[in-house]
Design a protein around this motif. Structure first.
Motif, PDB file in Angstrom:
ATOM      1  N   PRO A 147       0.805  -1.230   0.000  1.00  0.00           N
ATOM      2  CA  PRO A 147       0.000   0.000   0.000  1.00  0.00           C
ATOM      3  C   PRO A 147       0.834   1.275   0.000  1.00  0.00           C
ATOM      4  O   PRO A 147       0.481   2.255  -0.671  1.00  0.00           O
ATOM      5  CB  PRO A 147      -0.826  -0.127   1.286  1.00  0.00           C
ATOM      6  N   GLN A 148       1.958   1.267   0.728  1.00  0.00           N
ATOM      7  CA  GLN A 148       2.752   2.492   0.783  1.00  0.00           C
ATOM      8  C   GLN A 148       3.497   2.719  -0.532  1.00  0.00           C
ATOM      9  O   GLN A 148       3.612   3.854  -1.005  1.00  0.00           O
ATOM     10  CB  GLN A 148       3.716   2.451   1.962  1.00  0.00           C
ATOM     11  N   LEU A 149       3.998   1.661  -1.157  1.00  0.00           N
ATOM     12  CA  LEU A 149       4.648   1.831  -2.463  1.00  0.00           C
ATOM     13  C   LEU A 149       3.649   2.288  -3.518  1.00  0.00           C
ATOM     14  O   LEU A 149       3.987   3.096  -4.402  1.00  0.00           O
ATOM     15  CB  LEU A 149       5.313   0.521  -2.881  1.00  0.00           C
ATOM     16  N   ILE A 150       2.420   1.808  -3.448  1.00  0.00           N
ATOM     17  CA  ILE A 150       1.381   2.286  -4.382  1.00  0.00           C
ATOM     18  C   ILE A 150       1.099   3.765  -4.124  1.00  0.00           C
ATOM     19  O   ILE A 150       0.911   4.547  -5.073  1.00  0.00           O
ATOM     20  CB  ILE A 150       0.104   1.435  -4.246  1.00  0.00           C
ATOM     21  N   GLU A 151       1.085   4.178  -2.876  1.00  0.00           N
ATOM     22  CA  GLU A 151       0.916   5.602  -2.557  1.00  0.00           C
ATOM     23  C   GLU A 151       2.028   6.430  -3.198  1.00  0.00           C
ATOM     24  O   GLU A 151       1.775   7.478  -3.812  1.00  0.00           O
ATOM     25  CB  GLU A 151       0.921   5.799  -1.048  1.00  0.00           C
ATOM     26  N   LEU A 152       3.262   5.966  -3.085  1.00  0.00           N
ATOM     27  CA  LEU A 152       4.386   6.695  -3.676  1.00  0.00           C
ATOM     28  C   LEU A 152       4.277   6.746  -5.197  1.00  0.00           C
ATOM     29  O   LEU A 152       4.633   7.749  -5.824  1.00  0.00           O
ATOM     30  CB  LEU A 152       5.704   6.036  -3.265  1.00  0.00           C
ATOM     31  N   ALA A 153       3.803   5.662  -5.790  1.00  0.00           N
ATOM     32  CA  ALA A 153       3.719   5.594  -7.250  1.00  0.00           C
ATOM     33  C   ALA A 153       2.531   6.367  -7.793  1.00  0.00           C
ATOM     34  O   ALA A 153       2.665   7.156  -8.737  1.00  0.00           O
ATOM     35  CB  ALA A 153       3.626   4.127  -7.686  1.00  0.00           C
ATOM     36  N   VAL A 154       1.363   6.157  -7.225  1.00  0.00           N
ATOM     37  CA  VAL A 154       0.127   6.707  -7.787  1.00  0.00           C
ATOM     38  C   VAL A 154      -0.125   8.130  -7.313  1.00  0.00           C
ATOM     39  O   VAL A 154      -0.456   9.013  -8.111  1.00  0.00           O
ATOM     40  CB  VAL A 154      -1.062   5.794  -7.428  1.00  0.00           C
ATOM     41  N   ASP A 155       0.022   8.380  -6.017  1.00  0.00           N
ATOM     42  CA  ASP A 155      -0.290   9.708  -5.498  1.00  0.00           C
ATOM     43  C   ASP A 155       0.846  10.705  -5.711  1.00  0.00           C
ATOM     44  O   ASP A 155       0.592  11.872  -6.015  1.00  0.00           O
ATOM     45  CB  ASP A 155      -0.616   9.628  -4.007  1.00  0.00           C
ATOM     46  N   TYR A 156       2.084  10.234  -5.541  1.00  0.00           N
ATOM     47  CA  TYR A 156       3.223  11.142  -5.682  1.00  0.00           C
ATOM     48  C   TYR A 156       3.893  11.048  -7.045  1.00  0.00           C
ATOM     49  O   TYR A 156       4.776  11.848  -7.347  1.00  0.00           O
ATOM     50  CB  TYR A 156       4.254  10.862  -4.582  1.00  0.00           C
ATOM     51  N   LYS A 157       3.511  10.090  -7.844  1.00  0.00           N
ATOM     52  CA  LYS A 157       4.059   9.904  -9.195  1.00  0.00           C
ATOM     53  C   LYS A 157       5.589   9.764  -9.188  1.00  0.00           C
ATOM     54  O   LYS A 157       6.278  10.254 -10.084  1.00  0.00           O
ATOM     55  CB  LYS A 157       3.650  11.064 -10.112  1.00  0.00           C
ATOM     56  N   LEU A 158       6.135   9.080  -8.167  1.00  0.00           N
ATOM     57  CA  LEU A 158       7.566   8.794  -8.192  1.00  0.00           C
ATOM     58  C   LEU A 158       7.869   7.826  -9.329  1.00  0.00           C
ATOM     59  O   LEU A 158       6.998   7.074  -9.785  1.00  0.00           O
ATOM     60  CB  LEU A 158       8.024   8.212  -6.859  1.00  0.00           C
ATOM     61  N   ASP A 159       9.110   7.833  -9.779  1.00  0.00           N
ATOM     62  CA  ASP A 159       9.512   6.987 -10.901  1.00  0.00           C
ATOM     63  C   ASP A 159       9.845   5.571 -10.464  1.00  0.00           C
ATOM     64  O   ASP A 159       9.876   4.661 -11.298  1.00  0.00           O
ATOM     65  CB  ASP A 159      10.724   7.603 -11.608  1.00  0.00           C
ATOM     66  N   GLY A 160      10.116   5.372  -9.184  1.00  0.00           N
ATOM     67  CA  GLY A 160      10.454   4.032  -8.720  1.00  0.00           C
ATOM     68  C   GLY A 160      10.947   4.057  -7.293  1.00  0.00           C
ATOM     69  O   GLY A 160      10.872   5.077  -6.600  1.00  0.00           O
ATOM     70  N   ALA A 161      11.467   2.917  -6.862  1.00  0.00           N
ATOM     71  CA  ALA A 161      11.945   2.779  -5.484  1.00  0.00           C
ATOM     72  C   ALA A 161      13.233   1.981  -5.451  1.00  0.00           C
ATOM     73  O   ALA A 161      13.352   0.939  -6.106  1.00  0.00           O
ATOM     74  CB  ALA A 161      10.889   2.104  -4.608  1.00  0.00           C
ATOM     75  N   LYS A 213       9.898 -14.965  -3.877  1.00  0.00           N
ATOM     76  CA  LYS A 213       8.447 -14.826  -3.996  1.00  0.00           C
ATOM     77  C   LYS A 213       7.989 -13.473  -3.460  1.00  0.00           C
ATOM     78  O   LYS A 213       7.088 -12.838  -4.025  1.00  0.00           O
ATOM     79  CB  LYS A 213       7.742 -15.958  -3.256  1.00  0.00           C
ATOM     80  N   TYR A 214       8.585 -13.051  -2.350  1.00  0.00           N
ATOM     81  CA  TYR A 214       8.284 -11.724  -1.788  1.00  0.00           C
ATOM     82  C   TYR A 214       8.586 -10.627  -2.809  1.00  0.00           C
ATOM     83  O   TYR A 214       7.774  -9.716  -3.024  1.00  0.00           O
ATOM     84  CB  TYR A 214       9.086 -11.552  -0.500  1.00  0.00           C
ATOM     85  N   LEU A 215       9.752 -10.700  -3.455  1.00  0.00           N
ATOM     86  CA  LEU A 215      10.101  -9.706  -4.469  1.00  0.00           C
ATOM     87  C   LEU A 215       9.103  -9.725  -5.623  1.00  0.00           C
ATOM     88  O   LEU A 215       8.630  -8.676  -6.069  1.00  0.00           O
ATOM     89  CB  LEU A 215      11.505  -9.965  -5.008  1.00  0.00           C
ATOM     90  N   ARG A 216       8.815 -10.907  -6.134  1.00  0.00           N
ATOM     91  CA  ARG A 216       7.886 -11.006  -7.262  1.00  0.00           C
ATOM     92  C   ARG A 216       6.512 -10.457  -6.891  1.00  0.00           C
ATOM     93  O   ARG A 216       5.858  -9.789  -7.689  1.00  0.00           O
ATOM     94  CB  ARG A 216       7.767 -12.462  -7.709  1.00  0.00           C
ATOM     95  N   HIS A 217       6.098 -10.748  -5.672  1.00  0.00           N
ATOM     96  CA  HIS A 217       4.761 -10.356  -5.246  1.00  0.00           C
ATOM     97  C   HIS A 217       4.626  -8.846  -5.137  1.00  0.00           C
ATOM     98  O   HIS A 217       3.734  -8.241  -5.752  1.00  0.00           O
ATOM     99  CB  HIS A 217       4.430 -11.023  -3.908  1.00  0.00           C
ATOM    100  N   HIS A 218       5.511  -8.216  -4.369  1.00  0.00           N
ATOM    101  CA  HIS A 218       5.281  -6.785  -4.143  1.00  0.00           C
ATOM    102  C   HIS A 218       5.574  -5.957  -5.392  1.00  0.00           C
ATOM    103  O   HIS A 218       4.886  -4.965  -5.644  1.00  0.00           O
ATOM    104  CB  HIS A 218       6.023  -6.282  -2.892  1.00  0.00           C
ATOM    105  N   THR A 219       6.544  -6.370  -6.198  1.00  0.00           N
ATOM    106  CA  THR A 219       6.796  -5.601  -7.423  1.00  0.00           C
ATOM    107  C   THR A 219       5.639  -5.742  -8.408  1.00  0.00           C
ATOM    108  O   THR A 219       5.215  -4.754  -9.020  1.00  0.00           O
ATOM    109  CB  THR A 219       8.111  -6.040  -8.086  1.00  0.00           C
ATOM    110  N   SER A 220       5.103  -6.937  -8.561  1.00  0.00           N
ATOM    111  CA  SER A 220       3.999  -7.126  -9.520  1.00  0.00           C
ATOM    112  C   SER A 220       2.728  -6.439  -9.043  1.00  0.00           C
ATOM    113  O   SER A 220       1.982  -5.870  -9.860  1.00  0.00           O
ATOM    114  CB  SER A 220       3.743  -8.615  -9.755  1.00  0.00           C
ATOM    115  N   GLU A 221       2.457  -6.454  -7.738  1.00  0.00           N
ATOM    116  CA  GLU A 221       1.249  -5.807  -7.231  1.00  0.00           C
ATOM    117  C   GLU A 221       1.305  -4.294  -7.429  1.00  0.00           C
ATOM    118  O   GLU A 221       0.304  -3.668  -7.784  1.00  0.00           O
ATOM    119  CB  GLU A 221       1.047  -6.145  -5.754  1.00  0.00           C
ATOM    120  N   VAL A 222       2.448  -3.702  -7.203  1.00  0.00           N
ATOM    121  CA  VAL A 222       2.575  -2.259  -7.410  1.00  0.00           C
ATOM    122  C   VAL A 222       2.460  -1.919  -8.894  1.00  0.00           C
ATOM    123  O   VAL A 222       1.791  -0.947  -9.283  1.00  0.00           O
ATOM    124  CB  VAL A 222       3.896  -1.739  -6.820  1.00  0.00           C
ATOM    125  N   LYS A 223       3.076  -2.732  -9.738  1.00  0.00           N
ATOM    126  CA  LYS A 223       3.052  -2.430 -11.177  1.00  0.00           C
ATOM    127  C   LYS A 223       1.668  -2.625 -11.794  1.00  0.00           C
ATOM    128  O   LYS A 223       1.403  -2.092 -12.865  1.00  0.00           O
ATOM    129  CB  LYS A 223       4.106  -3.278 -11.896  1.00  0.00           C
TER     130      LYS A 223
END
Length: 623
Positions: A147-161, A213-223
């Motif tokens: 949820p926090q990475l999605i906030e950074l991506a969608v609300d703040y329009k950051l390019d990545g993490a 699996k953790y990496l695949r999960h959180h990166t794919s969910e944010v993308k």
């Protein structure tokens, strides 16, 4: 909530990370005692910083290891004392300037979340709950990280993490959920407690796959919500995790303490085949309430030399500074001290002068130093710790070859299998395990004409069948079979240095050991693409430039390299004699930067020239 109203078509185009060459990183690691965060983070400050450094990208803190966010997050945890929204300021200014903006975001280390949700934490073998590190079998990623990475991506329009505390934070976990999942997957009910116990390797491999699996999960969910958002997982798929990239990371990166780490990690990163950059610590120690007190800050010349060691391998470069405010004892408000950034302006000029020749260049295969993935994972006591003793044996051998002016790649098992026959010499050192398929493929490589250097008695045993049936050579005068032996096997050769020499050489470069490694390399590989004489304080890299030319990089390595050293000056090396194998008469031979004509002679397929001195980094480009 839309924090930044952004029309991407009206703003300057920002580079994708694969095209980013030079940047700067800021750490803050907000703490509960921090007050008025953002009070000095102004558009003027950010614009002045961009004017000074002209970066392709900036990384700013969004959440550090204590778990408190340095912006007024709506979905995470923060201390609550803000003046405005500092992250909005960073994003609005960088968007208007065409500079990519990335989050420095702590991943598997989150002290606040572990305090609030101790059931999310790792548990050690004695049943104690970890107060900092997350269990990979818990709900942390879904409940907080994503949820926090999605906030950074969608609300703040950051390019990545740039996600910190990742593979080296993936801790062996004895929580009930982890043990239950392990037993379900493997059928093993007796959970090993320590290295050496039965099934310890199976247990740690279970955690490594949980981390993937953790990496695949959180990166794919944010993308799914923000397809443009680009990820790095600090140190993942580098030396602590020497394997092919198998998760949703878009680039590789790691923070590097000193020149020797840069020399070693850059050669591994360059072999991985995906974009990446390495980050210098701009300081030599932590302390005084901030990351970089004045007495610990590296001078520009020291950062330039570290940058040179990285960019000579074709990768990008950045350096880390604190985001703790100005002054000797700054008020920790998350702003940037522009005064301490001034050396980075000089580093930027140094790197930009070399960008056309360096960036995205590819190594010309010469010597491969293997890190066996299977051997390393069998020795590691954690999932992704640095395991410096194990790293040291490989680093020491790589340094010994570099100190003899050989060009070196550092590769993991799968990468060597892909490129085995491209390398004139393969070096395997100081381990007692090698993947069976790789062992047999390497033996076949030698039989077909390849050259193999084995270091340490464990390697001698693994290739005992080949050595036992091979013809032994007489050694050069002064060398005994106990120090170096060489054998013909099929059409190729096997050299043996039976001593355990890598780890000690990584700690201290002994000239006797260096010369022994040099004799072994010269016996097996007498005609590298470039021969440089005149100084041992010099790293040589052979690269193919983006334009298709041959570039021979000369990086000055004189002086102390340890992490604590501060170098206000670096002694020049030279004069040097250089011979470059080149099949046709060259059109031009230039010294870069500056495209300076370089006097040379060409005879029998060899270019011969002299280089008067190398201050930090000279590049011979053959067209």
């Amino acid at each position: 909530m839309q924090i930044l109203a952004e029309d991407r078509q009206e703003l300057p185009k920002r580079l994708q990370r694969k095209d980013c060459y030079f940047g700067v990183h800021f750490d803050f690691h907000a703490e509960p005692s921090d007050k008025n965060i953002g009070q000095n983070t102004t558009p003027e400050m950010v614009n002045k910083m961009i004017d000074l450094i002209q970066p392709d990208f900036i990384q700013v803190d969004t959440k550090g290891h204590p778990g408190l966010s340095s912006y007024p997050t709506r979905v995470g945890n923060h201390g609550g004392s803000f003046v405005g929204d500092p992250l909005k300021v960073w994003r609005e200014v960088t968007a208007r300037r065409g500079v990519a903006l990335y989050a420095h975001h702590s991943g598997l280390c989150d002290g606040c979340a572990m305090k609030n949700h101790p059931d999310w934490a790792c548990v050690d073998a004695q049943g104690h709950t970890n107060n900092a590190y997350v269990s990979l079998s818990g709900p942390y990623a879904d409940k907080l990280l994503i949820p926090q990475l999605i906030e950074l991506a969608v609300d703040y329009k950051l390019d990545g993490a740039w996600v910190d505390a990742e593979c080296m934070g993936a801790t062996v976990d004895y929580s009930a959920a982890a043990k239950r999942a392990f037993t379900q997957q493997t059928g093993i009910t007796a959970i090993p407690a320590k290295p050496g116990d039965p099934e310890w390797f199976t247990w740690t491999q279970f955690h490594r796959e949980a981390f993937r699996k953790y990496l695949r999960h959180h990166t794919s969910e944010v993308k799914k919500k923000a397809p443009w958002f680009q990820f790095c997982s600090n140190y993942s798929f580098l030396i602590p995790m020497p394997e092919p990239v198998s998760a949703g990371v878009d680039f590789l990166s790691a923070d590097i303490m000193d020149l020797n780490h840069m020399r070693f990690y850059s050669r591994f990163m360059a072999s991985q085949g995906i974009p990446g950059d390495l980050m210098s610590w701009s300081f030599t120690k932590w302390g005084l309430g901030t990351l970089d007190p004045p007495e610990s800050r590296k001078p520009a010349v020291q950062l330039m030399r570290e940058a040179a060691s990285g960019i000579a391998q074709g990768i990008g470069y950045q350096a880390v500074f604190s985001q703790a405010g100005a002054g000797r004892r700054p008020v920790r408000d998350g702003s940037v001290d522009l005064e301490k950034l001034k050396p980075m302006g000089e580093v930027a000029k140094f790197c930009r002068e070399r960008q056309k020749v360096c960036f995205k260049a590819k190594t010309v295969p010469q010597i491969a130093v293997l890190i066996s993935t299977g051997a390393q994972y069998r020795k590691m006591s954690q999932v992704g710790d640095r395991l410096f003793a194990y790293e040291g044996m490989h680093a020491g051998i790589a340094f010994g070859l570099l100190d003899n002016q050989y060009a070196v790649d550092v590769v993991h098992s799968a990468r060597l299998l892909e490129r085995l026959h491209e390398y004139p010499l393969v070096v395997i050192c100081e381990q007692d395990y090698l993947e069976p398929d790789l062992r047999d493929r390497v033996a076949g490589y030698v039989q077909q004409g390849g050259k193999l250097l084995l270091i340490g008695d464990g390697m001698v045993k693994l290739f005992g069948k080949e050595i036992g049936g091979a013809e032994k050579h007489e050694m050069p005068q002064g060398l005994s079979p106990q120090s170096f032996a060489c054998y013909t096997f099929g059409k190729g050769m096997i050299g043996v240095l039976p001593q355990q020499i890598g780890a000690e050489y990584a700690k201290k470069a002994d000239p006797v050991v260096r010369d022994l490694i040099g004799v072994a390399a010269k016996t097996l590989f007498p005609n590298p693409i470039a021969v440089v004489t005149g100084s041992h304080d010099l790293d040589v890299s052979a690269m193919r430039t983006p334009a298709g030319g041959l570039a021979v990089h000369l990086v000055n390595t004189s002086g102390p390299h340890e992490q604590s050293a501060l170098l206000s000056s670096i002694a020049r090396v030279g004069p040097l004699s250089v011979t470059i194998r080149f099949g046709t008469r060259p059109k031009r031979v230039l010294l870069e930067p500056g495209s300076r004509e370089c006097g040379h002679a060409y005879e029998n397929g060899n270019i011969r020239l002299n280089v008067d001195e190398v201050k930090l980094h000279e590049i011979i480009v053959v067209e």
